[in-house]
Motif scaffolding. Sequence first.
Motif, PDB file in Angstrom:
ATOM      1  N   ASP A 140       0.820  -1.211   0.000  1.00 65.41           N
ATOM      2  CA  ASP A 140       0.000   0.000   0.000  1.00 65.41           C
ATOM      3  C   ASP A 140       0.853   1.258   0.000  1.00 65.41           C
ATOM      4  OD1 ASP A 140      -2.315  -1.453  -0.042  1.00 65.41           O
ATOM      5  OD2 ASP A 140      -2.726  -1.272   2.102  1.00 65.41           O
ATOM      6  N   ALA A 141       2.035   1.181   0.628  1.00 65.96           N
ATOM      7  CA  ALA A 141       2.921   2.347   0.708  1.00 65.96           C
ATOM      8  C   ALA A 141       3.676   2.595  -0.591  1.00 65.96           C
ATOM      9  CB  ALA A 141       3.917   2.172   1.853  1.00 65.96           C
ATOM     10  N   ALA A 142       3.667   1.619  -1.490  1.00 61.51           N
ATOM     11  CA  ALA A 142       4.457   1.729  -2.727  1.00 61.51           C
ATOM     12  C   ALA A 142       4.062   2.931  -3.563  1.00 61.51           C
ATOM     13  CB  ALA A 142       4.325   0.446  -3.543  1.00 61.51           C
ATOM     14  N   LYS A 143       2.815   3.374  -3.443  1.00 67.54           N
ATOM     15  CA  LYS A 143       2.369   4.520  -4.235  1.00 67.54           C
ATOM     16  C   LYS A 143       3.166   5.777  -3.913  1.00 67.54           C
ATOM     17  CE  LYS A 143      -1.414   5.948  -1.127  1.00 67.54           C
ATOM     18  NZ  LYS A 143      -1.081   5.025  -0.033  1.00 67.54           N
ATOM     19  N   ASP A 144       3.701   5.855  -2.680  1.00 65.19           N
ATOM     20  CA  ASP A 144       4.494   7.016  -2.291  1.00 65.19           C
ATOM     21  C   ASP A 144       5.982   6.847  -2.586  1.00 65.19           C
ATOM     22  OD1 ASP A 144       2.229   8.345  -1.203  1.00 65.19           O
ATOM     23  OD2 ASP A 144       2.395   7.117   0.601  1.00 65.19           O
ATOM     24  N   PHE A 145       6.395   5.591  -2.791  1.00 63.70           N
ATOM     25  CA  PHE A 145       7.824   5.312  -2.985  1.00 63.70           C
ATOM     26  C   PHE A 145       8.158   4.860  -4.406  1.00 63.70           C
ATOM     27  CE2 PHE A 145       7.256   5.071   1.560  1.00 63.70           C
ATOM     28  CZ  PHE A 145       8.448   5.517   2.099  1.00 63.70           C
ATOM     29  N   ILE A 146       7.164   4.889  -5.287  1.00 62.91           N
ATOM     30  CA  ILE A 146       7.311   4.492  -6.686  1.00 62.91           C
ATOM     31  C   ILE A 146       7.384   2.967  -6.840  1.00 62.91           C
ATOM     32  CG2 ILE A 146       8.560   4.822  -8.849  1.00 62.91           C
ATOM     33  CD1 ILE A 146       7.292   7.357  -7.641  1.00 62.91           C
ATOM     34  N   LYS A 147       8.291   2.308  -6.120  1.00 65.11           N
ATOM     35  CA  LYS A 147       8.422   0.857  -6.197  1.00 65.11           C
ATOM     36  C   LYS A 147       8.429   0.268  -4.788  1.00 65.11           C
ATOM     37  CE  LYS A 147      11.170   0.659 -10.470  1.00 65.11           C
ATOM     38  NZ  LYS A 147      12.436   0.168 -11.073  1.00 65.11           N
ATOM     39  N   GLU A 148       7.932  -0.963  -4.674  1.00 62.16           N
ATOM     40  CA  GLU A 148       7.887  -1.614  -3.369  1.00 62.16           C
ATOM     41  C   GLU A 148       9.270  -1.784  -2.763  1.00 62.16           C
ATOM     42  OE1 GLU A 148       5.748  -5.203  -2.714  1.00 62.16           O
ATOM     43  OE2 GLU A 148       3.918  -4.467  -3.675  1.00 62.16           O
ATOM     44  N   GLU A 149      10.258  -2.044  -3.617  1.00 59.11           N
ATOM     45  CA  GLU A 149      11.600  -2.284  -3.074  1.00 59.11           C
ATOM     46  C   GLU A 149      12.193  -1.043  -2.422  1.00 59.11           C
ATOM     47  OE1 GLU A 149      12.134  -2.555  -7.686  1.00 59.11           O
ATOM     48  OE2 GLU A 149      10.565  -3.002  -6.207  1.00 59.11           O
ATOM     49  N   TYR A 150      11.592   0.122  -2.681  1.00 57.54           N
ATOM     50  CA  TYR A 150      12.079   1.351  -2.052  1.00 57.54           C
ATOM     51  C   TYR A 150      11.411   1.617  -0.705  1.00 57.54           C
ATOM     52  CZ  TYR A 150      13.931   2.471  -6.710  1.00 57.54           C
ATOM     53  OH  TYR A 150      14.604   2.453  -7.909  1.00 57.54           O
ATOM     54  N   VAL A 151      10.346   0.885  -0.388  1.00 53.73           N
ATOM     55  CA  VAL A 151       9.627   1.107   0.874  1.00 53.73           C
ATOM     56  C   VAL A 151      10.439   0.517   2.029  1.00 53.73           C
ATOM     57  CG1 VAL A 151       7.488   0.725   2.162  1.00 53.73           C
ATOM     58  CG2 VAL A 151       7.418   0.971  -0.338  1.00 53.73           C
ATOM     59  N   PRO A 152      10.689   1.280   3.098  1.00 55.46           N
ATOM     60  CA  PRO A 152      11.399   0.710   4.252  1.00 55.46           C
ATOM     61  C   PRO A 152      10.662  -0.508   4.800  1.00 55.46           C
ATOM     62  CG  PRO A 152      11.275   3.097   4.440  1.00 55.46           C
ATOM     63  CD  PRO A 152      10.398   2.712   3.284  1.00 55.46           C
ATOM     64  N   GLN A 153      11.407  -1.466   5.265  1.00 53.77           N
ATOM     65  CA  GLN A 153      10.821  -2.697   5.791  1.00 53.77           C
ATOM     66  C   GLN A 153      10.374  -2.552   7.253  1.00 53.77           C
ATOM     67  OE1 GLN A 153      10.691  -5.800   3.810  1.00 53.77           O
ATOM     68  NE2 GLN A 153      10.984  -4.180   2.297  1.00 53.77           N
ATOM     69  N   ARG A 154      10.854  -1.477   7.908  1.00 57.09           N
ATOM     70  CA  ARG A 154      10.571  -1.318   9.331  1.00 57.09           C
ATOM     71  C   ARG A 154      10.073   0.091   9.633  1.00 57.09           C
ATOM     72  NH1 ARG A 154      16.081  -3.308  12.083  1.00 57.09           N
ATOM     73  NH2 ARG A 154      16.940  -2.033  10.389  1.00 57.09           N
ATOM     74  N   ALA A 155       9.590   0.262  10.856  1.00 59.46           N
ATOM     75  CA  ALA A 155       9.110   1.572  11.298  1.00 59.46           C
ATOM     76  C   ALA A 155       9.200   1.643  12.819  1.00 59.46           C
ATOM     77  CB  ALA A 155       7.673   1.788  10.854  1.00 59.46           C
ATOM     78  N   ILE A 156       9.180   2.868  13.337  1.00 63.79           N
ATOM     79  CA  ILE A 156       9.057   3.091  14.777  1.00 63.79           C
ATOM     80  C   ILE A 156       7.624   3.539  15.020  1.00 63.79           C
ATOM     81  CG2 ILE A 156       9.843   4.451  16.747  1.00 63.79           C
ATOM     82  CD1 ILE A 156      12.519   4.799  15.278  1.00 63.79           C
ATOM     83  N   THR A 157       6.950   2.901  15.960  1.00 61.91           N
ATOM     84  CA  THR A 157       5.540   3.214  16.189  1.00 61.91           C
ATOM     85  C   THR A 157       5.185   3.233  17.663  1.00 61.91           C
ATOM     86  OG1 THR A 157       3.257   2.557  15.647  1.00 61.91           O
ATOM     87  CG2 THR A 157       4.827   0.782  16.022  1.00 61.91           C
ATOM     88  N   MET A 158       4.237   4.078  18.028  1.00 58.15           N
ATOM     89  CA  MET A 158       3.610   3.953  19.340  1.00 58.15           C
ATOM     90  C   MET A 158       2.979   2.569  19.422  1.00 58.15           C
ATOM     91  SD  MET A 158       1.362   7.292  20.257  1.00 58.15           S
ATOM     92  CE  MET A 158       1.899   8.969  19.982  1.00 58.15           C
ATOM     93  N   GLY A 159       2.919   2.003  20.607  1.00 59.40           N
ATOM     94  CA  GLY A 159       2.296   0.701  20.771  1.00 59.40           C
ATOM     95  C   GLY A 159       0.796   0.794  20.960  1.00 59.40           C
ATOM     96  N   VAL A 160       0.130  -0.346  20.898  1.00 65.60           N
ATOM     97  CA  VAL A 160      -1.315  -0.390  21.157  1.00 65.60           C
ATOM     98  C   VAL A 160      -1.590   0.099  22.576  1.00 65.60           C
ATOM     99  CG1 VAL A 160      -3.359  -1.859  21.331  1.00 65.60           C
ATOM    100  CG2 VAL A 160      -1.666  -2.291  19.533  1.00 65.60           C
ATOM    101  N   GLY A 161      -0.739  -0.342  23.508  1.00 65.78           N
ATOM    102  CA  GLY A 161      -0.915   0.077  24.890  1.00 65.78           C
ATOM    103  C   GLY A 161      -0.787   1.581  25.056  1.00 65.78           C
ATOM    104  N   THR A 162       0.133   2.186  24.329  1.00 67.90           N
ATOM    105  CA  THR A 162       0.314   3.640  24.360  1.00 67.90           C
ATOM    106  C   THR A 162      -0.949   4.339  23.861  1.00 67.90           C
ATOM    107  OG1 THR A 162       2.606   3.176  23.715  1.00 67.90           O
ATOM    108  CG2 THR A 162       1.927   5.479  23.762  1.00 67.90           C
ATOM    109  N   ILE A 163      -1.467   3.844  22.747  1.00 66.98           N
ATOM    110  CA  ILE A 163      -2.677   4.425  22.147  1.00 66.98           C
ATOM    111  C   ILE A 163      -3.867   4.292  23.104  1.00 66.98           C
ATOM    112  CG2 ILE A 163      -4.364   4.122  20.287  1.00 66.98           C
ATOM    113  CD1 ILE A 163      -1.929   3.228  18.518  1.00 66.98           C
ATOM    114  N   MET A 164      -3.989   3.136  23.725  1.00 68.89           N
ATOM    115  CA  MET A 164      -5.137   2.873  24.594  1.00 68.89           C
ATOM    116  C   MET A 164      -5.152   3.749  25.849  1.00 68.89           C
ATOM    117  SD  MET A 164      -7.129   0.555  23.199  1.00 68.89           S
ATOM    118  CE  MET A 164      -8.014  -0.327  24.487  1.00 68.89           C
ATOM    119  N   LYS A 165      -4.033   4.352  26.199  1.00 66.85           N
ATOM    120  CA  LYS A 165      -3.988   5.237  27.370  1.00 66.85           C
ATOM    121  C   LYS A 165      -4.526   6.628  27.072  1.00 66.85           C
ATOM    122  CE  LYS A 165      -0.024   2.915  29.529  1.00 66.85           C
ATOM    123  NZ  LYS A 165       1.419   3.017  29.863  1.00 66.85           N
TER     124      LYS A 165
END
Length: 640
Positions: free
Chosen positions: A185-210
Amino acid sequence: MTTEIINYPEKHLEKLPVSIFPSEDFGSKKVAKEIAKVITEKQQKGENAVLGLATGSSPILVYKELIRMHKEEGLSFQNVITFNLDEYYPMQPDALQSYVYFMDENLFNHIDIKRENIHIPDGTLAENEVMPFCAAYEQKIIDAGGLDIQLLGIGRTGHIGFNEPGSTLHSTTRMVKLDPLTISDAAKDFIKEEYVPQRAITMGVGTIMKARKIILIAWGQGKAPIVQKMVEEKISEDVPATFLQQHANVKVIIDEAAAGNLARYKTPWLTGMVNWDDKMKRRAVTWLSLKLGKPILKLTDDDYKDSGLMDLLVQAGSAYELNIKIFNAIQKTITGWPGGKPNSDDKDRPERAQPATKRSIVFSPHPDDDVISMGGTLLRLVEQNHDVHVAYQTSGNIAVFDDDAYRFGGFAKDLLEHLGIDSDFSEKYAELKSFLESKKLGEQDTPLVKVIKGLIRKGEAEAGCRYCGVKDDNMHFLNLPFYETGQVKKKPIGEDDIQIIIDLLQKVKPHQIFAAGDLQDPHGTHAVCLDAIFKALERLKEQGEEWLKDCYVWLYRGAWQEWDIEDIEMAIPISPEELMRKRKAIFKHQSQKDSPVFPGSDKREFWQRAEDRNRTTAQLYDQLGLTEYEAMEAFVRYHF
């Protein structure tokens, strides 16, 4: 800080409070008002408002409305502290795909927020620095007093933030691996899938639920399946968004398209009383027929009673009478004459018989949507001697590989040299070559590169039209200005776009308009193009144009999705030979062959997708007990 956990009773089909708005625009304004209310209430108390913010396409109109409120209504963000949900890893903050860039472009650069109050996960950290950063991010949220409101979107995997399937309820801010579907789904912003980073830093579910309050937003039919899972199914790590069912103060804000798979929309007879108009009767009967695997005319009273449709049966009188009525209604959608059958009784046909020769205009958002989505119908309109026009709304230039621009630029240079034409194109080609060899990911194409890519798509569209028999003078390349940014991100639709369409319609004065109602296009170009057509029609109607009173508007699909069987109002049968001709017309678009630049989540070629959808529609008609065809193209009429 704790959050109350609530449990809904098992019999409650919707396990989250859902508000459905007629459009993304209405829903986004509602959300913006709620955020503004939190900000102003905190201001009156002399306190900071702590906002958890999301990125992606879903919140863009929310941020646009907040900017408007700041500029026109004096909404201040001086007391606002923000924490963004996530960021790709690795990612430089000045990259076009970074969420730092996104937030600056869509919100922060346009309001009076203090820069020191903005917090976004850092995609530039060394790996050994990520865990300490994440722990510090959590602590900063706590030190700020906790999140007053958390804005969320939802991914097709059910992720909130980048909490992919398998995330736990108590997860905190951390590094995660992205799901293949999220990457696709992110490939539309990166032109090709191989350019999309494989990882990310994210808030956790527990963080969101607070967070003290959570608002999740989702727009469009593409989100309908995952919205249904989140709202109606049991809590599961397989769909992390279902954890929101345990939050005491959560709202789900969606538009009607995103609500399409909820039981209250799809099968409302399973949730309560129903207003049994003709459309709802047809939906229920086709649902029952396909559910039981029985043709419509074989459905019995007991079938209706056992499937929760007793109320419909009481109103209809008997299964026998209801079956015949619905069968006949669906049968009447089938026609081999998309322009109307001359000298025939047309009261039960989708299209009128007169005039026998119609002026038909097919609007194609991109230079190949016409043949992909309604190529069989286009061929038949031409063969039945209608005056067929095709209008390509955008140049489609961003969907051409750089290699193709390189190749065609070289061809032009060699051709000019071969013909002995004195030209400075060799110098321009050297500039083109230098640019493409050093082009950065997401960098805007130069004017020359955009022209070359646009001409590639134009030539392919002309070849497709000629193959279908459309006259050269009836090919219209509108090149709507909103599209011409050289990037995935487009400008909003403007007066120039609408006027171009008005001028063409005034010139052709069509009896039929075909337009793309296929709104799952990952960039939203189809939706913008359709909106431009609708606005043009509204203006013409206000002007009292006489020809418009005798004009039908038909919406097609095919490249990205298909109409639900109960909504189809005209179905054009396609023979095996016609299906092959349609395939050859699609093949004329060589730059989109094999592997298009933007394939979306479906990895098949466009001709394969189209044929599969056309065959599936024909099979559904067959399963309902109607005539079996090789394939069918389907249309829904738009009443303006």
